[in-house]
Design a protein around this motif. Structure first.
Motif, PDB file in Angstrom:
ATOM      1  N   ASP A  30       0.808  -1.228   0.000  1.00  0.00           N
ATOM      2  CA  ASP A  30       0.000   0.000   0.000  1.00  0.00           C
ATOM      3  C   ASP A  30       0.842   1.280   0.000  1.00  0.00           C
ATOM      4  O   ASP A  30       0.762   2.119   0.918  1.00  0.00           O
ATOM      5  CB  ASP A  30      -0.954   0.016   1.210  1.00  0.00           C
ATOM      6  N   CYS A  32       1.396   4.856  -0.485  1.00  0.00           N
ATOM      7  CA  CYS A  32       0.350   5.874  -0.542  1.00  0.00           C
ATOM      8  C   CYS A  32       0.889   7.241  -0.128  1.00  0.00           C
ATOM      9  O   CYS A  32       1.766   7.347   0.715  1.00  0.00           O
ATOM     10  CB  CYS A  32      -0.825   5.472   0.365  1.00  0.00           C
ATOM     11  N   HIS A  61      -4.906   4.194  -0.455  1.00  0.00           N
ATOM     12  CA  HIS A  61      -3.933   3.110  -0.244  1.00  0.00           C
ATOM     13  C   HIS A  61      -2.974   2.933  -1.420  1.00  0.00           C
ATOM     14  O   HIS A  61      -1.918   2.304  -1.263  1.00  0.00           O
ATOM     15  CB  HIS A  61      -4.655   1.781   0.025  1.00  0.00           C
TER      16      HIS A  61
END
Ligand SMILES: [Fe+2]
Length: 210
Positions: A30, A32, A61
């Motif tokens: 993830d 992000c 995410h």
């Protein structure tokens, strides 16, 4: 398995670096909000990204996944195809479709895919040695929302039961810093009301989750 938890962005997201320890290859789970910050942490640990792993397709995410794909030739992003429609900003040719039960490899690290739909159709958890990355399926004392487009409360209930069946000493690494940064399956079975209600049946769970 070694794990580095990195907080990123305005929504208390967690990105993770996970690696086996006998080489520089790591999974970036993830990525992000802050690609440069995540890469800085990665380089400081002497790591290099071998695979991007996405727990689901929500932008908070995955919004630094393209940042990594642009900079690392040949790198792929593992995502369940049921969430492909949310990943419009990513080059489709760089997506690695995953399915329940598969093993992903990042160098010597193996991560088993556990399809845990409910928050989104393609939500997955990823089980490594001794720990599971649960995205927006399971948080510390909480669960992900089941009232958003594509969400399904009954699927979430079944997914929570899947996670509750993991060994109790499994460490849980959630997708957001809600109520804390890490827990165990044992602690969640004891203290997470949604897991308790999931085991009791659909009606009890639905009235609490919605
Ligand atoms: Fe989400």
């Amino acid at each position: 398995m070694n794990v580095k938890q990195i907080g990123a962005g305005p929504m208390d997201n967690f990105c993770y670096l996970a690696w086996a320890g006998d080489g520089p290859d790591c999974a970036v789970i993830d990525p992000c909000w802050e690609g440069a910050k995540i890469e800085k942490e990665l380089l400081a640990l002497g790591l290099k990204p071998a695979l991007i792993v996405l727990t689901h397709g929500h932008p908070d995410h995955i919004n630094a996944a393209a940042w990594f794909l642009e900079r690392y030739e040949g790198l792929q992003a593992a995502l369940h195809p049921a969430d492909d429609h949310m990943a419009g900003a990513l080059d489709k040719s760089r997506l690695l479709p995953v399915a329940d039960g598969e093993a992903l490899e990042a160098g010597a690290l193996k991560l088993k895919v556990i399809h845990t739909p409910g928050h989104t159709p393609g939500s997955c958890s990823f089980l490594g040695p001794g720990a599971v990355f649960t995205g927006d399926t399971l948080f510390v004392g909480e669960i992900g929302r089941v009232d958003l487009p594509g969400a399904d409360p009954e699927q979430m209930r079944q997914s929570l039961l899947k996670l509750a069946a993991l060994p109790e000493d499994t460490v849980v690494w959630p997708g957001h810093a809600y109520n804390g940064s890490t827990t165990t399956i044992r602690a969640q079975k004891l203290h997470n009301i949604y897991i308790k209600l999931a085991a009791k049946g659909g009606d009890a769970f639905l009235s609490a989750a919605l």
